[in-house]
Write an enzyme that holds these catalytic residues in place. Structure first.
Site, PDB file in Angstrom:
ATOM      1  N   SER A  97      -0.877 -11.901  -7.526  1.00  0.00           N
ATOM      2  CA  SER A  97      -0.813 -11.419  -8.467  1.00  0.00           C
ATOM      3  C   SER A  97      -1.460 -12.131  -9.917  1.00  0.00           C
ATOM      4  O   SER A  97      -0.448 -12.380 -11.318  1.00  0.00           O
ATOM      5  CB  SER A  97       0.669 -10.510  -8.879  1.00  0.00           C
ATOM      6  OG  SER A  97       0.610  -9.743  -8.279  1.00  0.00           O
ATOM      7  N   SER A  98      -2.199 -12.932  -9.923  1.00  0.00           N
ATOM      8  CA  SER A  98      -2.506 -14.106 -10.933  1.00  0.00           C
ATOM      9  C   SER A  98      -3.286 -13.274 -11.829  1.00  0.00           C
ATOM     10  O   SER A  98      -2.801 -13.412 -13.354  1.00  0.00           O
ATOM     11  CB  SER A  98      -3.705 -14.976 -10.049  1.00  0.00           C
ATOM     12  OG  SER A  98      -4.770 -14.624  -9.924  1.00  0.00           O
ATOM     13  N   ASP A 101       2.314  -4.329  -9.366  1.00  0.00           N
ATOM     14  CA  ASP A 101       2.470  -5.846  -9.631  1.00  0.00           C
ATOM     15  C   ASP A 101       2.868  -5.913 -11.054  1.00  0.00           C
ATOM     16  O   ASP A 101       3.455  -7.444 -11.038  1.00  0.00           O
ATOM     17  CB  ASP A 101       1.069  -6.548  -9.741  1.00  0.00           C
ATOM     18  CG  ASP A 101       0.193  -5.983  -8.265  1.00  0.00           C
ATOM     19  OD1 ASP A 101       0.922  -6.051  -7.423  1.00  0.00           O
ATOM     20  OD2 ASP A 101      -1.074  -6.282  -7.943  1.00  0.00           O
ATOM     21  N   HIS A 136       0.956  -1.330  -0.039  1.00  0.00           N
ATOM     22  CA  HIS A 136       0.160  -0.210   0.143  1.00  0.00           C
ATOM     23  C   HIS A 136       0.641   1.235   0.269  1.00  0.00           C
ATOM     24  O   HIS A 136       0.419   2.586   0.797  1.00  0.00           O
ATOM     25  CB  HIS A 136      -0.427   0.102   0.835  1.00  0.00           C
ATOM     26  CG  HIS A 136      -2.177  -1.293   1.219  1.00  0.00           C
ATOM     27  ND1 HIS A 136      -3.275  -0.651   0.372  1.00  0.00           N
ATOM     28  CD2 HIS A 136      -2.158  -2.516   1.624  1.00  0.00           C
ATOM     29  CE1 HIS A 136      -3.896  -2.065   0.152  1.00  0.00           C
ATOM     30  NE2 HIS A 136      -3.507  -3.194   0.820  1.00  0.00           N
TER      31      HIS A 136
HETATM   32  C1  GLA Z   1      -2.550  -4.841  -4.926  1.00  0.00           C
HETATM   33  C2  GLA Z   1      -2.400  -3.681  -5.895  1.00  0.00           C
HETATM   34  C3  GLA Z   1      -0.545  -3.195  -6.121  1.00  0.00           C
HETATM   35  C4  GLA Z   1      -0.705  -2.923  -4.825  1.00  0.00           C
HETATM   36  C5  GLA Z   1      -0.556  -3.783  -3.352  1.00  0.00           C
HETATM   37  C6  GLA Z   1      -0.726  -3.544  -2.120  1.00  0.00           C
HETATM   38  O1  GLA Z   1      -2.060  -6.042  -5.312  1.00  0.00           O
HETATM   39  O2  GLA Z   1      -2.660  -4.367  -7.437  1.00  0.00           O
HETATM   40  O3  GLA Z   1      -0.852  -2.215  -6.720  1.00  0.00           O
HETATM   41  O4  GLA Z   1      -0.985  -1.521  -4.602  1.00  0.00           O
HETATM   42  O5  GLA Z   1      -1.744  -4.766  -3.882  1.00  0.00           O
HETATM   43  O6  GLA Z   1       1.130  -3.104  -1.986  1.00  0.00           O
END
Ligand code: GLA
Length: 328
Positions: free
Chosen positions: A111-112, A160, A19
């Site tokens: 991050s799929s 991501d 975040h």
């Molecule tokens: C998700 C969002 C990222 C990032 C994270 C928290 O994965 O896609 O951009 O903000 O949350 O770090």
């Protein structure tokens, strides 16, 4: 003969710095070996037809895509989002028919979705071949980030997509999300990181957007969070609500923890790096309120296991995975 095309992208785990990306702060993710792969052939009709190993319902996406948000099944929105962004840029994407396979656990904060976007964008670049100028890693990441915004309405940061595109095996990727500069940090051979799934994410989208909006409100009052130090909160904090002070304290202290963590790893100060991970977890839990009681309990249990030096929840929060650092 029709040539088969393949494009893939890996998942990512964020070691520290959550975040912070959407206020131009610091993050330190690493690529996972788990990947998403799309394989198939170019077709002459104006459709993308995809079958996923994880869903009996196939996706039939008509070209050009102008609004990916209503596309069904929902995983196909990420693909459609990318196709829509290429269309916005005036690029004509040919039809395609193929399969999607992934070894990245879905909905676990690994991050799929970004991996599916990046694999799609790489496939499109392959399909259009030399009709398009080369595209840089940051440009490709921004394209995929925009795809996610229009596909889901979630105002995600760049971490991501950029870490997936720029990441290298067994190496952490320290990203400054303001200027998108990247430092590749070798991971010391004495330690290893692993990921442990705790529970599926809940309410993540609306609460994520609310945190982004809260940071925007804070910045209107105290200026850019990426430049702020904790002393600024003492000086200007009275202009913020108690809740916004906590949100700001998380972001400001998390940026500092990323700097300190990178330095501790490089100096071989593993206990220090481990405590920074734990501090990061509690800051996310108490100040940013993106953890859950089950995640907090899982962290406590994990820290009592032999060999564990540090751990924290990773990614957007509200469930998902812990990332754990231990001696090899
Ligand atoms: C998700 C969002 C990222 C990032 C994270 C928290 O994965 O896609 O951009 O903000 O949350 O770090």
């Amino acid at each position: 003969m029709t040539t088969s095309l393949t494009a893939s992208a890996s998942g990512r785990v964020n070691l520290i710095g959550d975040h912070t990306d959407y206020t131009g702060g610091l993050v330190m993710p690493m690529a996972l070996s788990a990947t998403t792969t799309i394989t198939g052939v170019k077709v002459s009709d104006a459709h993308w037809h995809l079958v996923s190993d994880d869903d009996p319902e196939p996706a039939q996406i008509s070209l050009p895509v102008t609004d990916p948000a209503p596309i069904q099944p929902s995983w196909a929105r990420y693909v459609a989002g990318v196709l829509a962004v290429f269309h916005e840029r005036g690029i004509v994407v040919p039809g395609f028919s193929g399969t999607v396979q992934t070894s990245i656990p879905i909905g676990s904060g690994l991050s799929s979705s970004a991996a599916l976007e990046v694999a799609t964008a790489r496939l499109v670049l392959d399909l259009i071949g030399n009709h398009h100028q080369p595209i840089s890693a940051t440009e490709l990441a921004r394209l995929c980030q925009r795809a996610e915004h229009i596909a889901t309405g979630v105002p995600c940061g760049i971490m991501d997509q950029l870490s997936i595109i720029a990441g290298r095996p067994n190496t952490a990727t320290l990203i400054d999300c303001h200027d998108l500069s990247i430092d590749h940090i070798d991971l010391p051979s004495e330690i290893e990181f692993s990921v442990r799934f705790i529970h599926h994410r809940t309410l993540a989208d609306s609460a994520y957007a609310e945190r982004v909006a809260q940071c925007q409100s804070i910045e209107k009052i105290i200026g850019p969070l990426r430049l702020a130090r904790l002393q600024l909160l003492t000086a200007k904090g009275s202009a913020l609500s108690e809740q916004l002070v906590r949100r700001a304290r998380h972001v400001i202290s998390e940026n500092q923890r990323v700097r300190d963590f990178a330095q501790a790893l490089q100096r071989g100060e593993f206990q220090q790096a481990g405590s920074l991970m734990v501090d990061s977890h509690w800051s996310l839990s108490q100040d940013y309120e993106t953890s859950t009681p089950m995640m907090d309990q899982a962290l406590k249990d994990c820290l009592s296991e032999p060999g564990v030096i540090g751990a924290r929840m990773t990614g957007g929060g509200f469930g998902g995975c812990l990332v754990i650092m231990r001696y090899r």
